[in-house]
Write a protein that holds these residues in place. Structure first.
Motif, short mmCIF file in Angstrom:
data_model
loop_
_atom_site.label_atom_id
_atom_site.label_comp_id
_atom_site.label_asym_id
_atom_site.label_seq_id
_atom_site.Cartn_x
_atom_site.Cartn_y
_atom_site.Cartn_z
N GLN A 1 2.89 26.30 -7.23
CA GLN A 1 4.10 27.11 -7.14
C GLN A 1 5.11 26.76 -8.22
N ILE A 2 5.13 25.48 -8.64
CA ILE A 2 6.09 25.10 -9.69
C ILE A 2 5.78 25.85 -10.98
N GLU A 3 4.46 25.88 -11.35
CA GLU A 3 4.07 26.64 -12.54
C GLU A 3 4.51 28.09 -12.41
N ALA A 4 4.28 28.65 -11.23
CA ALA A 4 4.62 30.06 -11.03
C ALA A 4 6.12 30.28 -11.18
N LEU A 5 6.90 29.44 -10.52
CA LEU A 5 8.35 29.65 -10.54
C LEU A 5 8.93 29.43 -11.94
#
Lengths: 295, 373, 309
Positions: B195-199
């Motif tokens: 999710q960090i990559e996505a955000l």
């Protein structure tokens, strides 16, 4: 503490039979066998040492020279054809084909059979009066010839045909395992890059499965050097001595011709041949990337 | 915004298993879209379908206004980066970059120009003559990106490119990819479960589950206004606090009542109008919960017993037993309470979201309006 | 519909068809694909033909065989050759059929498979988990031995077994099979145990289990897959052996392969091809059955035997 010591002793003891086998059955036999080759033994071992006499005699024995020449012809053809056919079969099976399991089962089943069975089957297939030759001639192709086992020039190639039939499946299995081990994403990358499949096989996959190829060569090569059963069953070394091989030469001189010193000289030459292939390969396989050491 | 990649009515099956049934997706030119979801949600499958690497059963794929549904991957105008790098093992970095161009029959000087440019952009110049086995994971992935770069294409596809790297390298390369996107302005579609990559990377995130895009929106929207409890729970760590309760309507006032006598006056939430009697879930993120008493009359105030304190360096997560479960409160700095303490805490109404208990779908104003008319 | 097939026109049609592309890519049978199947089928025929001919020949009466159509179906189907091969085929003056060899092979096979696997499992276990001095050397040397042609050891082993009084006996051939099976079996089990988590061993040690207890209660029960592979390798390998059986088993105990070769290759008078082929099939039956029943395990055995290290 004492208990632990006792357990380690137990482990050591459990390997004693293996040591005995290694030292007596393998090393001992080998040394003895080499030793006999330097004596004048005939039906029974003697201690009359004659230096390299047996080797000199060996290399002036036409039967041995024919065997060696046959070994090279048979070995090269057998190994190369097995490799090429095995690789092509593996590649073909890797193309997401129908009935993959069926085809694989068909290509490999001869490998489950002994060389004796293989030899006898092909002896019948190549029977000049009743075999394939006759059936094809009856179809109208009068000049068709498949009488290799009866021909001095062609008998050795009959061995190649039967050998390939028995062993190509083995190479296929090894190669297929190699092909299946290639990263699926690597294939995807080549498709995105637009590299044609044949080119991928040659430029990328073939180098990747080199270990499998080397293993196949070693296994087939050693099989060639020791081959005995196939010759006995298919041609009996004949006609004359047209399809003699060193493996059979040794057995014949040991147990039929009662010339054990000469036989052991021949087996020593076989040993050296095998070692020349084996040592570099085992070194590559094991001692460069050793597994978990027993700690 | 012009469309760069368009998927229409896509359906994909693996044997009898329907992986994706009817999926639409429009990606704008120059947009960075992240496909996010748990493993097995179909995100990689979707990306592979865009690349033309798997067969589809139904639907169309358009890239740069061309229907590429039946085109070979190489003809789609895409470059792709894989999780396992998928470099050609026995070729040098230079050969890896140029092999595809060579096979395509590009003139040598053009090939060299492109390889040089990509190498400069990715700081690979010093490594050009090395083999992949002599490179670190991060360097290998740069080469893989370079291989996509030299193709001079409009669309880049990334299939979990950072998953094989350790945490530190992952952060570095993430920044690198973002910089690359800013410099090149290409369309990028990026698959990840992180999710960090996505955000951090995305202009828009498509959150997927079981072959369906659950929400396709900006990172801000996804984080702050998740469309359902699945998305709310999938994004954010610790995960959003979910408190089960029932709404009761009395005149113009609406009350949320949970277990253990928990009760909030939720009349100020317009989306709840007309929902009296409904079973709902109240969602509030840990960082929006504040320890201590509040003087704000509108804030939802609560009490609970601290059961676990997790100091995390920059901030601290405090787990409080409240309304029939463990609730996370994130506070900045070092912990000021310890396990066993009874604490007051509160959270502002505007940070609270309500979800339907049965469907898990967020309750929105529009839904209510549609209900009215 | 009237569509002209001039070049530019069909190109436009093709182009618009691409713009209309939807759903599954139309599956076209390409020349490459046809070639691929042609190759596979040709290869399959090459591999199957001998088995087919062997089977057909065994089912024909000799009269038909003398006509020379080896590919033809039997006109009169007869199992006589099978029965004769099994119960009355002649090796020299003994006409008791190949069943004699079959039972000899079974008598050799069972103990040889058991002892060689037991030895390999024990060696592999001791080498993988215990601190035994020289274990690596022992392993490397055994491996070496596995590749050296039997011809090199043959004569000294004959003398040794004669000295021990086991030459020309079942015991003798079993010992020889165990000796020559040991390297491969040790390799198999050592590699398998090296792949097991060492924690399994450590936990057992902490629980106070000793050398034998760990072997029998912890390691052997987790070894089923490799034991299956080992059994397949040894059953086919020992059944198919000719050379060792010929030299060490003795006249009374000739294994099936040796007897088969004698039946076929050392006859006087007219060759009975149907009987020969029936006997050949019977000899091949055990390893073939093993192959067809074990399926993927056989392939695993080959891969393991080829030393994937």
């Amino acid at each position: 503490m004492k208990r632990k010591f006792w357990q380690n002793i137990m482990a050591t003891l459990s390997l004693l039979p293996a040591w005995a086998v290694l030292l007596v059955a393998y090393t001992g036999s080998m040394i003895w066998s080499i030793q006999i080759s330097f004596t004048s033994s005939r039906a029974l071992p003697s201690n009359n040492f004659v230096g390299f006499d047996q080797y000199r005699r060996l290399f002036s024995t036409s039967r041995w020279l024919v065997s060696l020449e046959n070994l090279v012809i048979f070995g090269v053809l057998f190994v190369v054809i097995c490799l090429v056919l095995g690789f092509l079969l593996a590649v073909a099976l890797d193309q997401r084909i129908r009935f993959e399991n069926g085809f694989r089962t068909i290509f490999l089943y001869p490998h489950a059979m002994s060389f004796i069975v293989t030899g006898l089957i092909w002896q019948w297939m190549m029977n000049p009066t009743l075999g394939i030759q006759k059936s094809v001639r009856d179809l109208g192709w009068e000049s068709f010839a498949f009488d290799w086992i009866g021909s001095r020039d062609l008998a050795i190639y009959a061995l190649v045909v039967a050998g390939v039939w028995q062993a190509a499946g083995l190479v296929m299995v090894l190669m297929l395992a190699g092909l299946r081990g290639v990263d699926a994403e690597l294939w995807k990358a080549t498709r995105v890059d637009g590299i044609p499949a044949w080119r991928v096989y040659i430029s990328i996959v073939l180098p990747l499965i080199k270990p499998m190829i080397v293993t196949s060569v070693v296994l087939l090569g050693i099989g060639v050097v020791k081959s005995y059963d196939l010759v006995v069953a298919l041609t009996g070394g004949g006609p004359g001595m047209a399809s003699e091989l060193p493996g059979k030469f040794v057995m014949d001189y040991l147990f039929e011709r009662q010339n054990i010193a000469l036989a052991q000289a021949a087996s020593t030459v076989m040993l050296i041949t095998v070692l020349a292939v084996l040592v570099p390969w085992l070194y590559m396989q094991y001692f460069r990337k050793s597994g978990r050491s027993p700690t | 915004m012009q469309t760069s990649v368009a998927i229409k009515d896509l359906a994909i099956e693996f044997g009898a298993v329907k992986v994706i049934e009817k999926l639409d997706l429009d990606v704008g030119r120059g947009e960075f879209v992240v496909l996010l979801g748990p493993s097995g949600c179909g995100k990689s499958t979707l990306l592979n379908a865009i690349a033309g690497l798997i067969d589809i059963v139904d639907g169309e794929v358009w890239i740069s206004d061309k229907n590429v549904t039946w085109s070979e991957p190489k003809d789609r105008g895409i470059g792709m980066v894989f999780q396992s790098y998928a470099l050609y093992p026995q070729m040098s970095v230079r050969q890896n970059l140029s092999f595809g161009l060579k096979v395509a029959g590009l003139p040598r000087d053009e090939t060299e120009k492109r390889v040089g440019k990509a190498a400069a952009m990715l700081q690979l110049e010093a490594l050009l003559d090395r083999k992949p086995s002599e490179l670190s994971g991060g360097q290998r992935q740069r080469v893989a990106i370079g291989r996509a770069l030299v193709r001079n294409v409009d669309v880049f596809l990334f299939d979990e490119p950072l998953s094989n790297l350790d945490a530190k390298l992952r952060n570095e390369l993430r920044v690198e990819i973002k910089r690359l996107h800013q410099e090149l302005g290409n369309t990028m579609i990026y698959v990840t479960h992180d999710q960090i990559e996505a955000l951090t990377l995305a202009d828009r995130i498509a959150v997927m589950r079981k072959g369906i895009i659950e929400q396709f929106s900006t990172p801000h929207e996804i984080y702050h206004r998740p469309a359902n409890t699945f998305i709310a729970g999938f994004i954010g760590s610790p995960t959003m606090n979910f408190i089960d309760g029932k709404l009761t309507e009395a005149g113009s006032s609406m009350t949320f009542s949970g277990t253990e006598g928990v009760s909030f006056d939720v009349s100020r939430h317009p989306e709840l109008a007309g929902s009296g009697g409904r079973d709902v879930i109240l969602g509030i993120r840990p960082e929006h919960m504040v320890l201590g008493e509040s003087t704000d009359p509108e804030a939802y105030k609560a009490k609970g017993k601290v059961s676990v304190v997790e100091p995390m360096g920059a901030d601290t997560v405090i787990w409080v037993d409240f309304a029939g479960g463990m609730r996370a409160i994130r506070m900045s700095g070092d912990p000021t309470v310890s396990a066993g303490d009874s604490v007051d805490f509160h959270f502002p109404p505007e940070r609270v979201g309500f979800f339907d208990q049965q469907s898990g779908v967020r309750i929105r104003i529009t839904a209510y309006l549609r209900h009215l008319y | 519909m009237n569509v002209s097939v001039s070049a530019p026109n069909s190109a436009t049609i093709a182009a618009s068809a691409v713009q209309l592309a939807r759903g599954r890519k139309p599956h076209r049978l390409t020349a490459g694909r046809i070639g691929l199947y042609a190759f596979l089928i040709t290869a399959a025929i090459f591999f199957l033909l001998p088995a087919y001919v062997m089977l057909m020949t065994s089912l024909k009466p000799m009269d038909e065989i003398r006509d020379g159509a080896i590919f033809a179906f039997p006109r009169t189907l007869t199992f006589e050759a099978w029965w004769a091969a099994w119960s009355s085929a002649c090796t020299g003056l003994n006409c008791n059929g190949i069943s004699v060899g079959f039972w000899n092979s079974i008598k050799i096979l069972v103990p040889s498979v058991f002892f060689s696997i037991a030895a390999g499992a024990l060696n592999g276990y001791a080498m993988s988990f215990w601190r035994v001095k020289g274990a690596n050397l022992l392993f490397a040397a055994l491996l070496f031995g596995a590749f050296i042609p039997y011809q090199v050891f043959m004569y000294p082993l004959v003398i040794m077994s004669a000295t021990l009084g086991v030459y020309n006996s079942i015991a003798g051939i079993v010992i020889v099979h165990t000796i020559f099976g040991m390297p491969l079996m040790t390799l198999l089990f050592r590699n398998y145990y090296a792949g097991l988590p060492i924690e399994l061993f450590k936990a057992a040690r902490i629980d106070g289990a000793g050398f034998w207890r760990i072997f029998f209660w912890v390691m052997l029960p987790t070894s089923t897959p490799i034991i299956i592979v080992a059994v397949i390798l040894q059953v086919t390998g020992i059944w198919n052996d000719f050379m060792l059986g010929l030299i060490f088993a003795g006249r009374e105990n000739q294994p099936m392969t040796v007897q088969l070769n004698n039946i076929v290759n050392s006859v006087t008078g007219e060759r009975v091809y149907n009987l020969n082929m029936a006997a050949t099939i019977l000899t091949a039956a055990v390893p073939l059955l093993c192959y067809f029943l074990s399926g993927r395990w056989f392939v695993r055995g080959i891969a393991a035997g080829a030393i994937k290290g």
